[in-house]
Design an enzyme around this catalytic site. Structure first.
Site, PDB file in Angstrom:
ATOM      1  N   ALA A 121      -3.159  -1.849   1.420  1.00 52.51           N
ATOM      2  CA  ALA A 121      -1.952  -2.379   2.052  1.00 52.51           C
ATOM      3  C   ALA A 121      -1.112  -1.306   2.745  1.00 52.51           C
ATOM      4  O   ALA A 121      -0.086  -1.617   3.352  1.00 52.51           O
ATOM      5  CB  ALA A 121      -1.115  -3.093   1.002  1.00 52.51           C
ATOM      6  N   ASN A 187      -1.159  -0.371  -6.785  1.00 50.88           N
ATOM      7  CA  ASN A 187      -2.306   0.334  -6.202  1.00 50.88           C
ATOM      8  C   ASN A 187      -1.870   1.148  -4.985  1.00 50.88           C
ATOM      9  O   ASN A 187      -2.397   2.225  -4.738  1.00 50.88           O
ATOM     10  CB  ASN A 187      -3.393  -0.670  -5.786  1.00 50.88           C
ATOM     11  CG  ASN A 187      -4.129  -1.227  -6.986  1.00 50.88           C
ATOM     12  OD1 ASN A 187      -4.660  -0.482  -7.804  1.00 50.88           O
ATOM     13  ND2 ASN A 187      -4.129  -2.535  -7.126  1.00 50.88           N
ATOM     14  N   HIS A 217       6.315  -1.335   2.439  1.00 45.81           N
ATOM     15  CA  HIS A 217       5.907  -0.059   1.841  1.00 45.81           C
ATOM     16  C   HIS A 217       6.391   1.074   2.739  1.00 45.81           C
ATOM     17  O   HIS A 217       6.174   1.033   3.955  1.00 45.81           O
ATOM     18  CB  HIS A 217       4.383   0.028   1.728  1.00 45.81           C
ATOM     19  CG  HIS A 217       3.755  -1.185   1.113  1.00 45.81           C
ATOM     20  ND1 HIS A 217       3.735  -1.399  -0.240  1.00 45.81           N
ATOM     21  CD2 HIS A 217       3.117  -2.239   1.668  1.00 45.81           C
ATOM     22  CE1 HIS A 217       3.105  -2.538  -0.496  1.00 45.81           C
ATOM     23  NE2 HIS A 217       2.727  -3.069   0.647  1.00 45.81           N
TER      24      HIS A 217
END
Ligand SMILES: NC(=O)c1ccc[n+]([C@@H]2O[C@H](COP(=O)([O-])OP(=O)(O)OC[C@H]3O[C@@H](n4cnc5c(N)ncnc54)[C@H](O)[C@@H]3O)[C@@H](O)[C@H]2O)c1
Length: 264
Positions: A121, A187, A217
Site C-alpha cells: 500500500a 505491514n 500513509h
C-alpha cells in the site's frame, strides 16, 4: 512461469484475475486452509488445483505468491524457501519476530531462494533503499484510517471507534511494536522500516481520523541523499472496502516484473 498462490481473499482474487490473463504465467496451485479447497478453487479460477500445503504440490513451481496474511506466512513460508523457491509476500510485518526473520534468512542463504516483500500500500521504497546506501538519519511513518478501519486492533481498547468525532493518536512507537501489535494494519510500517533504517529505528504514529475517506500513509526521511516527504491516499478494491487496491496491483507487478527484459 509457473506460480502458486497462498490465500484466496480479496487481494489474491485480484492477483489471480490478472495472472490468469497473462500468456506468460500459469497460476497452477492455490494453497488454502483445510476444508476450503473447493471454495479456494472457485475464487482463484482458471484450472488451478487447491491444496493445503506447499509440500503436497507435485509440479515445478517457479514462484510462490503469499496473499494470506501473517498466519499464512507462518504456516507456509519456510517450506517454500527451504525448497529453493522464491517467495513474494504481502506480510512484511511478520518479520518483527526475530526468530522467524533468522529462519527466513537462513533458508534463503542455504538454498539461494529469495524472499521479496512487495511495496504493497506504500510507495517511495526505491528512494529509501537507495538512500540507505549513503546513510539515512531518520525515517518516520504516519498512518491514518477512519475509525472503523482500526476495528479489531488495539485502538478499539483505547477509544470508542463508533463514536469518535475528532482525530486521535492510538499508537506511537517503533515499527517493530506497531507490526507486533497491529498484524493486520501495520505491514506498511514494517515495509517502510525494512527498506530504510530497520524495525527498531523507524518511528511510527497511527491515527484514527474521522475526516479521512481513504487510508493515508506518509513517510518522511532525511540523510546524506537530502530529505523526502511522500504521501499516498490509497483506494480500496471495488468489491472489498478493507483491502488495499495498490497492494494487489503491487503483487501483480512484482510477478510480471520477473519476466521483463527492461526494468525500472
Ligand atoms: N503490505 C501491505 O501494504 C499490505 C496492505 C494491505 C494488506 N496486506 C496484507 O494482505 C493480507 C491479505 O489481504 P486481503 O484483503 O486479501 O485479506 P482477506 O481476508 O480477503 O484474505 C485473506 C486470505 O488468506 C487466507 N488464509 C488465512 N490464513 C491462511 C493460512 N494459514 N493458509 C492459507 N490461507 C490462509 C484466507 O482464507 C483468505 O482467503 C492481509 O492479511 C494483510 O496482512 C498487506
Amino acid at each position: 512461469m509457473n506460480v502458486a498462490i497462498i490465500g484466496y481473499g480479496a487481494i489474491a482474487q485480484y492477483v489471480a484475475t490478472k495472472l490468469n490473463a497473462s500468456e506468460d504465467v500459469t497460476l497452477s496451485h492455490v494453497i488454502c486452509r483445510e476444508g476450503r479447497e473447493d471454495h479456494a478453487k472457485k475464487c482463484i479460477g482458471g484450472s488451478v488445483q487447491a491444496l493445503t500445503s506447499f509440500l503436497d504440490i507435485n509440479a515445478d513451481i517457479d514462484l510462490v505468491v503469499e496473499c494470506g496474511g501473517h498466519a499464512a506466512f507462518r504456516e507456509h513460508a519456510v517450506n517454500v524457501l527451504k525448497s529453493g523457491t522464491d517467495l513474494v509476500s504481502v506480510s512484511s510485518g511478520v518479520l518483527a519476530d526475530d526468530l522467524l526473520m533468522d529462519e527466513v534468512e537462513k533458508h534463503c542463504d542455504n538454498t539461494g531462494s529469495q524472499m521479496q516483500f512487495v511495496p504493497g500500500a506504500i510507495g517511495c521504497l526505491d528512494a529509501l533503499n537507495a538512500a540507505k546506501v549513503g546513510g539515512l538519519d531518520e525515517v518516520t511513518y504516519v498512518g491514518r484510517k477512519k475509525p472503523a478501519g482500526w476495528k479489531g486492533s488495539p485502538a478499539e481498547d483505547k477509544f470508542d471507534l463508533d463514536n469518535l468525532t475528532e482525530v486521535v493518536c492510538h499508537f506511537e512507537g517503533t515499527a517493530r511494536d506497531a507490526a507486533r501489535l497491529y498484524p493486520k494494519n501495520a505491514n506498511v510500517a514494517a515495509t517502510t522500516a525494512l527498506a530504510g533504517v530497520g524495525l527498531d529505528k523507524t518511528k511510527v504514529t497511527l491515527f484514527a481520523d474521522p475526516t479521512v475517506t481513504r487510508n493515508t500513509h506518509e513517510i518522511t526521511a532525511s540523510g546524506a541523499f537530502g530529505s523526502l516527504y511522500f504521501k499516498i491516499e490509497g483506494a480500496s478494491l471495488p468489491d472489498s472496502p478493507r483491502s488495499s487496491a495498490l497492494t494487489a496491483m503491487s503483487v501483480v507487478d512484482a510477478v510480471l516484473a520477473r519476466l521483463k527484459s527492461i526494468r525500472v
